[in-house]
Design a protein around this motif. Structure first.
Motif, PDB file in Angstrom:
ATOM      1  N   ALA A 148       0.869  -1.181   0.036  1.00  0.00           N
ATOM      2  CA  ALA A 148       0.104  -0.006  -0.105  1.00  0.00           C
ATOM      3  C   ALA A 148       0.768   1.312  -0.114  1.00  0.00           C
ATOM      4  O   ALA A 148       2.031   1.121   0.347  1.00  0.00           O
ATOM      5  CB  ALA A 148      -0.900  -0.067   1.184  1.00  0.00           C
ATOM      6  N   PHE A 149       0.161   2.379  -0.596  1.00  0.00           N
ATOM      7  CA  PHE A 149       1.147   3.537  -0.789  1.00  0.00           C
ATOM      8  C   PHE A 149      -0.085   4.975  -0.357  1.00  0.00           C
ATOM      9  O   PHE A 149      -1.144   4.347  -0.841  1.00  0.00           O
ATOM     10  CB  PHE A 149       2.245   3.668  -1.513  1.00  0.00           C
ATOM     11  CG  PHE A 149       1.578   4.014  -3.156  1.00  0.00           C
ATOM     12  CD1 PHE A 149       1.029   5.053  -3.378  1.00  0.00           C
ATOM     13  CD2 PHE A 149       1.539   2.557  -3.805  1.00  0.00           C
ATOM     14  CE1 PHE A 149       0.238   5.161  -4.573  1.00  0.00           C
ATOM     15  CE2 PHE A 149       0.873   2.843  -5.098  1.00  0.00           C
ATOM     16  CZ  PHE A 149       0.401   4.143  -5.449  1.00  0.00           C
ATOM     17  N   SER A 150       0.469   5.957   0.034  1.00  0.00           N
ATOM     18  CA  SER A 150      -0.022   7.130  -0.169  1.00  0.00           C
ATOM     19  C   SER A 150       0.571   8.332  -0.766  1.00  0.00           C
ATOM     20  O   SER A 150       1.711   8.344  -0.278  1.00  0.00           O
ATOM     21  CB  SER A 150      -0.769   7.799   1.157  1.00  0.00           C
ATOM     22  OG  SER A 150      -1.739   7.056   1.709  1.00  0.00           O
ATOM     23  N   VAL A 151       0.123   9.038  -1.705  1.00  0.00           N
ATOM     24  CA  VAL A 151       0.650  10.188  -2.256  1.00  0.00           C
ATOM     25  C   VAL A 151      -0.224  11.285  -1.721  1.00  0.00           C
ATOM     26  O   VAL A 151      -1.155  11.509  -1.593  1.00  0.00           O
ATOM     27  CB  VAL A 151       0.665   9.996  -3.841  1.00  0.00           C
ATOM     28  CG1 VAL A 151       1.268  11.540  -4.322  1.00  0.00           C
ATOM     29  CG2 VAL A 151       1.270   8.935  -4.505  1.00  0.00           C
ATOM     30  N   VAL A 225       5.001   6.522   1.654  1.00  0.00           N
ATOM     31  CA  VAL A 225       4.548   7.774   1.481  1.00  0.00           C
ATOM     32  C   VAL A 225       5.345   8.645   0.396  1.00  0.00           C
ATOM     33  O   VAL A 225       6.476   8.639   0.539  1.00  0.00           O
ATOM     34  CB  VAL A 225       4.190   8.539   2.818  1.00  0.00           C
ATOM     35  CG1 VAL A 225       3.792   9.993   2.580  1.00  0.00           C
ATOM     36  CG2 VAL A 225       3.445   7.617   3.529  1.00  0.00           C
ATOM     37  N   VAL A 226       4.654   9.221  -0.540  1.00  0.00           N
ATOM     38  CA  VAL A 226       5.395  10.320  -1.397  1.00  0.00           C
ATOM     39  C   VAL A 226       4.618  11.454  -0.842  1.00  0.00           C
ATOM     40  O   VAL A 226       3.311  11.611  -0.791  1.00  0.00           O
ATOM     41  CB  VAL A 226       5.054   9.855  -3.079  1.00  0.00           C
ATOM     42  CG1 VAL A 226       5.382  10.683  -3.742  1.00  0.00           C
ATOM     43  CG2 VAL A 226       5.845   8.376  -3.174  1.00  0.00           C
ATOM     44  N   VAL A 227       5.467  12.486  -1.146  1.00  0.00           N
ATOM     45  CA  VAL A 227       4.973  13.925  -0.830  1.00  0.00           C
ATOM     46  C   VAL A 227       5.561  14.933  -1.620  1.00  0.00           C
ATOM     47  O   VAL A 227       6.901  14.924  -2.114  1.00  0.00           O
ATOM     48  CB  VAL A 227       5.508  14.585   0.672  1.00  0.00           C
ATOM     49  CG1 VAL A 227       5.009  15.927   0.831  1.00  0.00           C
ATOM     50  CG2 VAL A 227       5.404  13.445   1.764  1.00  0.00           C
ATOM     51  N   ASP A 228       4.601  15.274  -2.534  1.00  0.00           N
ATOM     52  CA  ASP A 228       4.737  16.297  -3.480  1.00  0.00           C
ATOM     53  C   ASP A 228       4.782  17.564  -3.205  1.00  0.00           C
ATOM     54  O   ASP A 228       3.975  18.005  -2.318  1.00  0.00           O
ATOM     55  CB  ASP A 228       3.837  16.064  -4.808  1.00  0.00           C
ATOM     56  CG  ASP A 228       4.416  16.604  -6.201  1.00  0.00           C
ATOM     57  OD1 ASP A 228       5.541  16.850  -6.127  1.00  0.00           O
ATOM     58  OD2 ASP A 228       3.508  16.451  -7.368  1.00  0.00           O
ATOM     59  N   MET A 258       9.477   7.254   3.099  1.00  0.00           N
ATOM     60  CA  MET A 258       9.253   8.475   2.622  1.00  0.00           C
ATOM     61  C   MET A 258       9.841   9.113   1.282  1.00  0.00           C
ATOM     62  O   MET A 258      11.220   9.028   1.561  1.00  0.00           O
ATOM     63  CB  MET A 258       9.316   9.563   3.715  1.00  0.00           C
ATOM     64  CG  MET A 258       8.450   9.146   4.906  1.00  0.00           C
ATOM     65  SD  MET A 258       8.234  10.320   6.112  1.00  0.00           S
ATOM     66  CE  MET A 258       7.392  11.620   5.402  1.00  0.00           C
ATOM     67  N   ILE A 259       9.251   9.539   0.377  1.00  0.00           N
ATOM     68  CA  ILE A 259       9.956  10.036  -1.090  1.00  0.00           C
ATOM     69  C   ILE A 259       9.302  11.425  -1.078  1.00  0.00           C
ATOM     70  O   ILE A 259       8.032  11.896  -1.043  1.00  0.00           O
ATOM     71  CB  ILE A 259       9.603   9.132  -2.332  1.00  0.00           C
ATOM     72  CG1 ILE A 259       9.836   7.860  -2.035  1.00  0.00           C
ATOM     73  CG2 ILE A 259      10.232   9.624  -3.225  1.00  0.00           C
ATOM     74  CD1 ILE A 259      11.315   7.492  -1.521  1.00  0.00           C
ATOM     75  N   LEU A 260      10.055  12.376  -0.943  1.00  0.00           N
ATOM     76  CA  LEU A 260       9.799  14.026  -0.977  1.00  0.00           C
ATOM     77  C   LEU A 260      10.215  14.411  -2.391  1.00  0.00           C
ATOM     78  O   LEU A 260      11.381  14.189  -2.902  1.00  0.00           O
ATOM     79  CB  LEU A 260      10.487  14.632   0.216  1.00  0.00           C
ATOM     80  CG  LEU A 260      10.334  14.008   1.688  1.00  0.00           C
ATOM     81  CD1 LEU A 260      11.235  15.080   2.583  1.00  0.00           C
ATOM     82  CD2 LEU A 260       9.068  13.847   1.952  1.00  0.00           C
TER      83      LEU A 260
END
Length: 921
Positions: A148-151, A225-228, A258-260
């Protein structure tokens, strides 16, 4: 009797064959249909089945249908293109609907080398940060490391992310916003959260940052989690503080990956940069860039490439981006407009001279002056709006508005600011003056038409960026009159983010065959978020932005990865008659351009705005010929000196920053060869195109070439195929792009394109199940004479399964598949891969008599068991060993401590067996 099955074993259950997948728990089986995808997986308990679950074999049936050479070659291509679980080290390659550039694989390798991936990807605007993040998500999913993931992203980017994930990566994510959350939650059990029910989500930061939702999300949030637009989460505004509290709460979990993403990680605010780095690693808050050990640690988590880094040196990615041509377009003011400009400037200088020496009073006078002059320089309509709004009390908001700073209120980005000046007869006279001017010809608009006319004749599609709402509407109306045959629309802050996106999408022609030119007039509400490269190829800065990075953001909507035009133009309009244009050019834009040329980077304004304001006011006064004593009394000369020093510092800091953060740890030669192997095994876009051309021609509906496109008239196909394609959204004439970037209204023809996937799956089914699409005539055995061989050669089309065991912190067992062709002469393998494919692809020289053909096939079938246990088994084991070495090389390049062992599942499935006899036989 209880039978234990291992992943990769063939199983017969419920009247069909399945492949066993890794089991979720003891005593339970996870099964995928032999010819199907993970979407068709079933979970069953053998004890509860009516018929026993038994081991199965995939043997070539005695009554396998015969086929001809062309259809045998087509079957081999279809077999390769249907596989979605490649055994190579890039597990995600089979799922991608595009060809990533080599440089875009670097963040993926960086993520793979970390036990808990925490990355700050700070590549330039338009390089493809969304693609880089999507590659990480897809790879971790296909390795079984992410369920699972959330952007998390600003609200105006939610739908774009959902679309990109689906179109490029085959990931079905749901949008979680204030408008969708309640609908998604409706009907869920009380104990189940929205994020339990929907494993892949794209979440609006503004929706989830609220205190009442923040804590619940932190509990239910996936561990990936990816944070754009991560830079918008670390400022001092209240909304940004809420975002930071949300993210810092998530980051406190040491196991959360986490990917920022941000194009502006360091905007001159050291504190904000430190907070951003703290989300990656708490100890990074204490920045010491002079410490080599600190830089070395940071480099494992931070990647920043400018376009100049990629189009020169090792990467040589010129082909990934269009050429960019920048020009200036000066225009003269008419006497009436010049008179109004001077009247406003005289009025403003009078306000400034009476402001006294108090810091706050003087600043308010400066800000009011600059705000009004910005509106005057934009258009008479914007000036009138600003003068009528003069009684607003929100004077403290003037400074960020003047300098085009990102604020929390995205919808207010293009509203004309109030001047904050008290009403007096002189001000009322200015209002009357500009009211008269609004109805007169506008020299700036005339200049815009003059600039666009030759470009329109060349077929360009421009975006005209204006600073204010009133100006955008004025320009839109003017361009509609000037170019009545073109589609001219405007997008401003009065539209919601969804309405903006729809407005842009509606400008694409309904009939893709029709060449339609368009002009979009936009305010800076569109300078971030919606990508425009498919519909537009030119940017006009109708109003100068006072923040250099805003120009970069505007141009980045069009000049980015995926722009189909070879040349992108940007035009900067200004008037040498305008004191305010001249001041901004001298104090801000030309200085920033000098630094950009020297470093390849657009630097933001210095964080301290006071000296900028002083320098602008000094420049305006000197251009107007104001008394020098006034400039000295207000000590504005100091601001000019300070600004010069600030720009020098910015230039030096940027050079240091590039030296500190340049990602030089990985070279193209460490990445490209492994990716090329994957493309060869799975099928490149060129292979997909060849397959579609052959398949459509074989079905009597050849592709129709159209310039750089291909048209597939799928409605003329067999009814069974037509129905399948319609179910996948394809009907009529499908437009296919043969190379990237794909023009608007098309999609790159890859192995995952619905047309490729549907036809390949249909052909495979037709070969394996005689009752499925029987009229296609796709058989599994055949024999024919060919000039490709000098002695009898048997070509076996194999489907090989491998068990991949990842030895890491948490050991994992994965199942992979590979298609292979092997050519055998006299019990010895003489060709594999492309060499064997070439033998199969060589056309037959004649038809064999049916009795001879049947004899050759019968002999080949009789010898098959010995081949499977002998040379073919040896080949399959060698492939497992090669794959293990490929995995080891890639993990070594990524610096990963984990290793992969590969075990072949024997015997492989024989999908086809074909006998090639010398041409004279």
């Amino acid at each position: 009797m209880t039978v234990n099955f291992s992943p990769g074993d063939l199983v017969r259950a419920r009247g069909r064959e399945w492949v066993a997948l890794p089991s979720p728990q003891g005593g339970i089986l996870a099964l995928r249909p032999l010819s199907g995808s993970e979407n068709d997986t079933v979970i069953l308990d053998p004890e509860l089945e009516i018929l026993p679950v038994e081991p199965a074999r995939f043997d070539l049936p005695a009554d396998a249908a015969t086929t001809v050479q062309a259809k045998a070659a087509l079957l081999a291509d279809a077999m390769r293109l249907t596989l979605r679980r490649g055994a190579g080290p890039f597990r995600s390659a089979a799922q991608l609907a595009f060809e990533p550039r080599t440089y875009q694989l670097v963040p993926l390798l960086m993520a793979l080398r970390l036990q808990v991936p925490r990355l700050l990807i700070a590549d330039d605007v338009g390089i493809g940060k969304t693609i880089e993040a999507g590659l990480i998500l897809r790879e971790l999913m296909d390795r079984g490391e992410a369920e699972a993931f959330s952007v998390l992203c600003p609200p105006h980017l939610v739908e774009q992310w959902v679309g990109e994930l689906k179109a490029r990566f085959g990931i079905e994510a749901v949008a979680v916003t204030s408008g969708t959350a309640s609908r998604l939650e409706r009907g869920l059990p009380l104990a189940q959260t929205l994020f339990d029910a929907y494993p892949f989500t794209v979440v609006s930061l503004d929706y989830i940052k609220a205190e009442k939702r923040r804590e619940g999300f932190a509990r239910a949030c996936p561990d990936l989690v990816v944070v754009d637009e991560a830079h918008a989460c670390v400022g001092t505004h209240k909304g940004r503080q809420q975002r930071f509290e949300l993210l810092s709460g998530l980051a406190r979990d040491p196991e959360r990956r986490m990917i920022l993403l941000t194009a502006t990680p360091h905007s001159g605010d050291e504190e904000a940069f430190g907070r951003l780095l703290s989300l990656v690693e708490p100890s990074f808050t204490s920045m010491n860039f002079e410490d080599a050990r600190y830089r070395e640690r940071l480099a494992r988590h931070f990647v920043q490439r400018r376009r100049i880094d990629l189009v020169s040196g090792d990467w040589d990615e010129d082909r990934a981006f269009p050429k960019h041509e920048t020009t200036e377009f000066p225009y003269r003011l008419s006497p009436a407009h010049l008179e109004f400009h001077e009247a406003v400037l005289d009025y403003c200088l009078g306000i400034v001279s009476r402001a006294g020496t108090g810091q706050r009073e003087r600043r308010l006078a400066f800000w009011g002056t600059l705000a009004l002059m910005r509106c005057v320089g934009s258009s008479a309509a914007a000036a009138l709006s600003s003068l009528r709004n003069r009684m607003s009390s929100e004077s403290d908001r003037l400074e960020p508005q003047i300098y085009d700073e990102d604020g929390d209120d995205e919808d207010a980005v293009d509203i004309e600011p109030s001047t904050t000046f008290d009403a007096d007869p002189a001000l009322l006279a200015l209002v009357k003056h500009v009211e008269e001017l609004v109805g007169k010809p506008d020299p700036k608009l005339t200049a815009l038409v003059d600039a666009l006319t030759p470009l329109v004749k060349k077929g360009v599609n421009p975006v005209v960026f204006c600073r204010y709402l009133a100006t955008a509407e004025h320009v839109r109306d003017g361009l509609r009159k000037a170019f009545p045959k073109l589609i001219v629309e405007s997008v401003t802050g009065v539209l919601t983010p969804d309405e903006r996106r729809d407005r842009v999408a509606d400008m694409a022609p309904a009939d893709e065959e029709k060449q339609v030119q368009r002009i979009l007039v936009a305010t800076d509400c569109l300078s971030e978020g919606i990508n425009l490269q498919q519909l537009f190829d030119t940017v006009v800065h109708y109003d100068l932005s006072w923040n250099p990075t805003r120009h970069q953001q505007r141009e980045g909507r069009v000049d980015r990865f995926g722009q189909p035009a070879e040349l992108v133009r940007s035009i900067m309009m200004f008037s040498p008659d305008s004191a305010i244009d001249g001041a901004v050019l001298d104090v801000i834009l030309r200085k920033a351009e000098e630094i950009r040329k020297a470093t390849g980077v657009t630097v933001p304004l210095p964080d301290e705005r006071g000296p900028v304001t002083d320098a602008l006011m000094a420049s305006v006064m000197l251009r107007r010929g104001a008394p020098r004593q006034l400039t000295l009394d207000l000590r504005l000369g100091d601001g000019v000196k300070v600004m010069e020093a600030r720009w020098r510092d910015a230039s030096e800091n940027e050079k240091k920053s590039r030296a500190r953060f340049a990602q030089n740890a990985m070279k193209p030669q460490e990445v490209a060869p492994e990716w090329e192997k994957v493309r060869t095994l799975l099928g490149s876009p060129a292979d997909a195109r060849l397959f579609i051309e052959r398949a459509m021609a074989r079905f009597g509906v050849p592709l129709e070439p159209r310039k750089s496109l291909l048209l597939a008239h799928v409605d003329e196909l067999d009814a069974g195929l037509r129905e399948r394609l319609k179910g996948n959204g394809l009907s009529g004439s499908v437009r296919l792009a043969t190379s990237e970037p794909a023009p608007s209204g098309t999609a790159l023809l890859t192995r995952t394109h619905p047309l490729t996937a549907t036809l390949a799956e249909a052909l495979m089914e037709a070969s394996l199940d005689p009752e499925s699409l029987s009229n296609l005539g796709i058989g599994r055995v055949g024999a024919w004479p060919t000039a490709a061989v000098q002695q009898m050669t048997r070509v076996a089309l194999l489907r090989i399964r491998f068990k991949l065991t990842v030895h890491a912190r948490k050991e994992q067992l994965l199942l992979a598949e590979e298609a292979a062709l092997v050519a055998i002469q006299g019990g010895r393998i003489v060709a594999t891969g492309e060499a064997a494919q070439e033998l199969l692809n060589t056309p037959a020289t004649a038809d064999l008599a049916s009795i001879a053909r049947d004899r050759f096939i019968a002999n080949a079938k009789e010898d098959l068991p010995g081949l499977l246990s002998g040379p073919i088994a040896k080949f399959v084991r060698s492939r497992a060993n090669e794959l293990m070495q490929d995995h080891a090389r890639l993990r070594a390049a990524a610096g990963s401590a984990s290793r992969v062992t590969v075990e072949a599942v024997l015997p492989p499935d024989v999908i086809g067996l074909f006998v090639l006899v010398p041409g004279e036989a």
